[in-house]
Motif scaffolding. Sequence first.
Motif, PDB file in Angstrom:
ATOM      1  N   UNK A   1      40.814 -47.565   7.443  1.00 32.37           N
ATOM      2  CA  UNK A   1      40.051 -46.329   7.647  1.00 32.37           C
ATOM      3  C   UNK A   1      39.119 -46.480   8.847  1.00 32.37           C
ATOM      4  N   UNK A   2      39.148 -45.511   9.758  1.00 32.84           N
ATOM      5  CA  UNK A   2      38.230 -45.536  10.900  1.00 32.84           C
ATOM      6  C   UNK A   2      36.836 -45.179  10.414  1.00 32.84           C
ATOM      7  N   UNK A   3      35.883 -46.099  10.586  1.00 34.94           N
ATOM      8  CA  UNK A   3      34.523 -45.881  10.097  1.00 34.94           C
ATOM      9  C   UNK A   3      33.618 -45.274  11.159  1.00 34.94           C
ATOM     10  N   UNK A   4      33.675 -45.821  12.360  1.00 35.19           N
ATOM     11  CA  UNK A   4      32.816 -45.322  13.438  1.00 35.19           C
ATOM     12  C   UNK A   4      33.373 -45.779  14.778  1.00 35.19           C
TER      13      UNK A   4
ATOM     14  N   UNK B   1      30.556 -41.286  13.749  1.00 33.90           N
ATOM     15  CA  UNK B   1      30.527 -41.895  12.424  1.00 33.90           C
ATOM     16  C   UNK B   1      31.406 -41.035  11.536  1.00 33.90           C
ATOM     17  N   UNK B   2      32.471 -41.630  11.034  1.00 33.68           N
ATOM     18  CA  UNK B   2      33.526 -40.881  10.358  1.00 33.68           C
ATOM     19  C   UNK B   2      33.341 -40.802   8.850  1.00 33.68           C
ATOM     20  N   UNK B   3      32.450 -41.639   8.299  1.00 30.72           N
ATOM     21  CA  UNK B   3      32.239 -41.689   6.856  1.00 30.72           C
ATOM     22  C   UNK B   3      30.746 -41.765   6.574  1.00 30.72           C
ATOM     23  N   UNK B   4      30.389 -41.632   5.291  1.00 28.20           N
ATOM     24  CA  UNK B   4      28.997 -41.728   4.880  1.00 28.20           C
ATOM     25  C   UNK B   4      28.838 -42.858   3.880  1.00 28.20           C
ATOM     26  N   UNK B   5      27.630 -43.389   3.800  1.00 23.18           N
ATOM     27  CA  UNK B   5      27.357 -44.436   2.825  1.00 23.18           C
ATOM     28  C   UNK B   5      27.720 -43.959   1.422  1.00 23.18           C
TER      29      UNK B   5
END
Length: 690
Positions: A635-638, A623-627
């Motif tokens: 953007x790669x999110x997960x 998981x590349x980002x947070x809520x």
Amino acid sequence: MTALFDTVLVANRGEIACRVIRTLKAQGIRSVAIYSEADAGARHVREADLALCIGPASAAESYLSIVAVLAAAQASGAQAVHPGYGFLSENLDFAKALEAAGITFIGPNIEALNVMGDKIRSKNHVIAAGVPVVPGISQPGLTDADLIEAAAGIGYPLLIKPSAGGGGKGMHSVFAPEELPATLATARRVAAASFGDDTLFLERLVANPRHIEVQILGDNFGHVVHLGERECSLQRRHQKVIEEAPSPLLSGMNDGGTIRARIGAAACAAAASVNYTGAGTVEFLVSDDNPEEFFFMEMNTRLQVEHPVTEMVARVRGEALDLVEWQLRIAAGEKLDFTQEDVTLEGHAIEARVYAEQPADGFLPATGTIVALDESVALRDGVRVDSSLARKLEITANYDPMLAKVIAWGTDRHEALDRLDRALADYVVLGVPTNIEYLRLLLADPDVQAGHLDTTLIERKLPDMTFRHVGTQEYAAAALVARTGDKAGAVAHGVAPPSRPWGRADNWRIGESAPWRSSWAAPGRTGVVTVSGAHAKSGTEGSDVVRVSGLGESPQEVAASWDGYHVAIAGNSVFLGNGGWSVALQRLDRDEATARMLAGMERDADVADPQLRSPMPGTVTMVNVATGDQVVAGTVLLAVEAMKMEHQLVATMAGTVHINVGVGALVKAEQVLAHVVPDEINAVISPEGE
């Protein structure tokens, strides 16, 4: 002949377990299978003399658990263990554990596993044996900074490779310096997850490369021979798709025999340098521009997936070889009873790997249950099928997606290609999407037909490949099958005809013919297709004229027929296939059809979907980002991994992201993993200045 073992445990699953069990039975050896809870109904479990459950579905807790496999071997009284390929087949600790328990490992000695099991160590080792290697940097403990610094000296393009890897897993091509940092991070993550070791090294990416490997056998008395080469250049993402023997490159050259002898000698030298015992493969990178130049890549200290093509062409004093039999004989202490001069190559053999995947949808892994299977092509002259398939077998996302291998032999390459294509056309697997149509398209490519191969051919050709899509004829056939399934042969698949008139699906009634109508959905489509017609009472089922609408064009009237299709019914789905292509069409009830039509009306087809759904069942690996984070489109999110494939999900628009899952979560296909609230909506919710 040395006495062989009484009982052998097969520490693997799928088609290779079935393959090994076949030879054990031929030799009169008691076979023991192991299986995870997910594989309780697997074919190798049924074919073995004894089968033991060793843990849950997770490979780490079953097939990769040294403790569990060793306990099964001891409980079954096995004198030896055959590891197949993958899983623990090249695991040094596993070999040591078996040795300590007094159980024979049907594979190489500890020295060979130790040296050749690490790509960095093996590359440095064979240099001393005079084997040529690809320029690069291969030292233990290299950091990302070390690799980035060394890359400039190696030159672009280059290839990132995991030291502990195999089968192309974790390998990445890099064409520019700015790509390297992010690709190194991905490669380390994949290597750590797949092999428990994130050590990486770099090699120069050879232009127009061909992947040629040499099959060797070595005994415990210092004898090493090779059985010719295999061409494995048709690869996708460094994973082999089509393999053949011998190499068409060498066979088509005037001095090909000389190069074959040189590359074979280099393979034997590499094997002899570690006192190799058993069956193994030495892999080389060969320049298509200059075939006399070849480089050692690695040694696989096990049986290879593609070993059948060697078995079909290699002859010893005119007789074919069973490589598994020779693995058993060598492990039992027998000497090779032939020399290099006794080995000849006869004809040509080509193998195609059948995968549970969706080539037209980015080769995403596929799951499902086998509802129809016909492997009778194996009865034809020159055709062999190595398979793990059986009717009602569930294909899950827990393991590698390879289902079977179809292999064809011919007196020459043209005959082998023709036999393989015809075998694939008639090989029937319904219930799970496969790559068979893609394999036939690949075999028909002019460059493949001519033997003009390299490891980048598939990537170059893929954009121009035209895959078949479901059309009006398939919807019409599915509707007809659903109405008269008993006449379509569906009784054989567990669908019984109704016993009373009002239970029939064909709208039968006294008096005039009644109209009928059914709604259908195809995989990957949100739309609904409607098929309607009138039941014919004059015995013309199988050729009704029906009306098909909902395909984005004017309604069409077609003659509905299932002739020419392989057919199966399971639940509310009709499965159709012919020529290697197949489709599953789902029959919708009124509520399902209405819900799908409303969903299609809610969003314009050209508008990006803010919801990110998993394209396949699998495990969240990153998981590349947070809520709450702001993201832009792309953007790669997960990332989700299934069947040895990692798929990255990217934002389709700019906005604020909301993540619904964490690393390690098990997810279903089409499950919403994240969504992005677009910037314009955020602006309305939180006006500037508030």
